[in-house]
Write a protein that holds these residues in place. Structure first.
Motif, short mmCIF file in Angstrom:
data_model
loop_
_atom_site.label_atom_id
_atom_site.label_comp_id
_atom_site.label_asym_id
_atom_site.label_seq_id
_atom_site.Cartn_x
_atom_site.Cartn_y
_atom_site.Cartn_z
N SER A 200 -3.36 -79.05 -112.99
CA SER A 200 -4.35 -78.07 -112.91
C SER A 200 -5.87 -78.67 -113.29
N VAL A 201 -5.72 -79.34 -114.80
CA VAL A 201 -6.96 -79.69 -115.27
C VAL A 201 -7.51 -80.80 -114.66
N LEU A 202 -6.59 -81.72 -114.30
CA LEU A 202 -7.29 -82.99 -113.36
C LEU A 202 -7.82 -82.36 -111.93
N ALA A 203 -7.21 -81.67 -111.36
CA ALA A 203 -7.42 -81.10 -109.96
C ALA A 203 -8.79 -80.25 -110.05
N ARG A 204 -9.03 -79.38 -110.99
CA ARG A 204 -10.13 -78.86 -111.12
C ARG A 204 -11.24 -79.52 -111.71
N GLY A 205 -11.05 -80.73 -112.22
CA GLY A 205 -11.81 -81.75 -112.63
C GLY A 205 -12.54 -82.34 -111.64
N GLU A 206 -11.68 -82.65 -110.40
CA GLU A 206 -12.17 -82.98 -109.16
C GLU A 206 -12.76 -82.28 -108.22
N SER A 207 -12.66 -80.70 -108.53
CA SER A 207 -13.23 -79.83 -107.74
C SER A 207 -12.35 -79.45 -106.54
N LEU A 208 -10.98 -79.74 -106.72
CA LEU A 208 -10.00 -79.30 -105.57
C LEU A 208 -9.24 -78.32 -106.12
N THR A 209 -9.86 -77.21 -105.72
CA THR A 209 -9.21 -76.02 -106.28
C THR A 209 -7.77 -75.54 -105.61
N ALA A 210 -7.61 -75.79 -104.27
CA ALA A 210 -6.53 -75.56 -103.61
C ALA A 210 -5.29 -76.56 -104.34
N HIS A 211 -5.60 -77.87 -104.75
CA HIS A 211 -4.72 -78.60 -105.43
C HIS A 211 -4.44 -77.80 -106.82
N ALA A 212 -5.34 -77.39 -107.61
CA ALA A 212 -5.10 -76.65 -108.73
C ALA A 212 -4.18 -75.66 -108.63
N ARG A 213 -4.48 -74.64 -107.75
CA ARG A 213 -3.64 -73.32 -107.68
C ARG A 213 -2.38 -73.67 -107.04
N SER A 214 -2.21 -74.75 -106.31
CA SER A 214 -0.79 -74.88 -105.57
C SER A 214 0.23 -75.05 -106.92
N ALA A 215 -0.66 -76.04 -107.95
CA ALA A 215 0.51 -76.26 -109.18
C ALA A 215 0.45 -75.09 -110.06
N GLU A 216 -0.68 -74.65 -110.07
CA GLU A 216 -0.55 -73.37 -111.31
C GLU A 216 0.47 -72.27 -110.67
N TYR A 217 0.80 -71.95 -109.39
CA TYR A 217 1.60 -71.15 -108.84
C TYR A 217 2.98 -71.31 -109.64
N ARG A 218 3.22 -72.47 -110.09
CA ARG A 218 4.53 -73.16 -110.45
C ARG A 218 4.72 -73.06 -112.08
N ILE A 219 3.53 -72.54 -112.71
CA ILE A 219 3.50 -72.65 -114.16
C ILE A 219 4.32 -71.42 -114.46
#
Length: 435
Positions: free
Chosen positions: A414-433
């Motif tokens: 999530s941290v790395l994806a949001r750093g790249e402004s790839l929000t869908a990547h981040a949220r996809s990973a965050e759903y599993r937290i």
């Protein structure tokens, strides 16, 4: 004796580096005319398939085929070639095949996994390619050894289907090549060659199946075509002319070294043979042996041209300097014809195959030593390896997270994806937290 004018160089010359560069200069697929011909052939095969294949085969190989059915050899035909071989040839072929298979069995990679503390599984799955194509030259010479060296590693890797193409100019078929195909377990054989055969393997026709990878040596048209189709299929390498580099301490029979240089020069006029030695008198002895032995060779005209245009006898300060020059050249075949090859070996960083000791003729590697004779040329041994089982296997990464692992790594992702402004990547990973 035949007078042979071979370049003599010395590493002590002020312009040695420039002379060596000029000697090594080679680009096998840069000819604009060849590129145009190859592009046209590939386009025609893609557009017209079997019809174009038949037309090109008739044109370039002086055949009179009416259909692709006439250009495919049946399994029975291959089996007959093996059955009818003279006993001595069959025994030699079988011995070579056994040694090649045994060597390549040791190259097989297995799938593997490991489990992390939270139950996450990571690993690699190794699987063979489904179908590969092997190109076997059939012009100036026929090479049953190439059949074994290309097909057997694929078999060891577990490839299910091997398609072989081999040109038969004027309809002349080499029985030893067909016997080798039978022995190596080749599934289908088409008597086609050149860029048209490469295009057929790369894109498929109604008769020739599309393959996943094309391996095997060929002329400039074949090399150019392989480069052109790369991406649609895999290829092994872009092969240039054959090469041998001999490092000798001056104590090997000079006749042996002369013949070792001949062994590559006889392939074709562009082949390259180089000798490095710290003994100037010995270089003279080898020159005498070359001139004495050349008239005894069947292919003396080819050898003479090769030696006079691309060979060199090079005087070096010592064996350590010879090793440095060898690494600069990065030869396809390297002979360490010295008293203690093991002592010199750690200094060698770049070579396709290394033949160690006075008794290890490069020719043994071509046929029956066991290691593959399909090797990187033109200095590409700096980053390439011999053909092997690994060339016919694919590796897939395996990833299976446990709920706990997915939660912890989800935070990192999530941290790395949001750093790249790839929000869908981040949220996809965050759903599993986990909460």
């Amino acid at each position: 004796m035949t007078q042979v004018s071979i370049k003599r160089l010395s590493s002590s010359q002020s312009d040695f580096a420039q002379q060596l560069d000029a000697l090594l200069a080679w680009e096998s697929v840069s000819d604009k005319r060849v590129n145009q011909v190859v592009d046209d052939v590939i386009a025609q095969v893609k557009a017209r398939g079997d019809q174009a294949l038949v037309e090109y085969t008739n044109q370039f190989d002086r055949m009179q085929a009416q259909s692709m059915a006439e250009l495919e050899l049946s399994p029975e035909r291959l089996a007959k070639a093996l059955h009818d071989l003279p006993a001595e040839q069959r025994a030699a072929l079988e011995t070579a095949a056994t040694r090649i298979s045994q060597y390549h069995e040791r190259q097989k990679s297995d799938s593997w996994r490991y489990m992390e503390a939270d139950g996450t599984h990571l690993g690699q799955q190794v699987t063979p390619m489904d179908r590969v194509g092997i190109y076997v030259p059939g012009g100036k010479a026929a090479y049953p050894s190439s059949v074994l060296m290309n097909a057997l590693p694929a078999k060891v890797a577990g490839v299910k289907e091997i398609i072989m193409v081999v040109p038969t100019p004027d309809g002349v078929v080499n029985e030893l090549v067909l016997a080798a195909a039978a022995l190596a377990g080749v599934n289908r054989v088409f008597t086609i060659g050149g860029a048209q055969a490469v295009a057929a393997l790369a894109y498929g026709t109604a008769t020739v199946p599309k393959v996943d990878k094309i391996v095997g040596p060929g002329n400039i048209y074949v090399a150019t075509a392989k480069r052109a189709v790369f991406g649609a299929v895999g290829i092994d390498m872009i092969a240039g002319p054959s090469e041998i580099l001999v490092i000798c301490d001056g104590k090997t029979n000079p006749d042996w070294i002369a013949m070792d240089l001949f062994s590559q020069a006889e392939h074709d006029e562009d082949a390259q043979s180089i000798l490095l030695c710290p003994d100037a008198d010995y270089l003279n002895d080898v020159q005498v042996s070359i001139e004495k032995l050349l008239p005894t060779m069947e292919r003396q005209a080819i050898i003479k041209t090769s030696l006079e245009t691309r060979a060199a006898l090079i005087l070096v300060a010592d064996l350590a300097e010879a090793a440095k020059i060898s690494n600069r050249i990065a030869p396809e075949h390297l002979e360490l014809s010295v008293e203690d090859p093991e002592a010199l070996l750690p200094a060698i960083r770049h070579a396709g195959a290394i033949f160690m000791g006075r008794y290890t003729a490069e020719a043994l590697g071509d046929y029956c030593a066991g290691p593959n004779h399909v090797l990187p040329t033109s200095g590409t041994a700096r980053f390439s390896s011999p053909l092997g089982v690994y060339d016919f296997q694919k590796r897939s990464s395996l990833i299976m997270f446990s709920p706990e692992g997915a939660s912890e790594m989800g935070k990192v992702a999530s941290v790395l994806a949001r750093g790249e402004s790839l929000t869908a990547h981040a949220r996809s990973a965050e759903y599993r937290i986990l909460d």
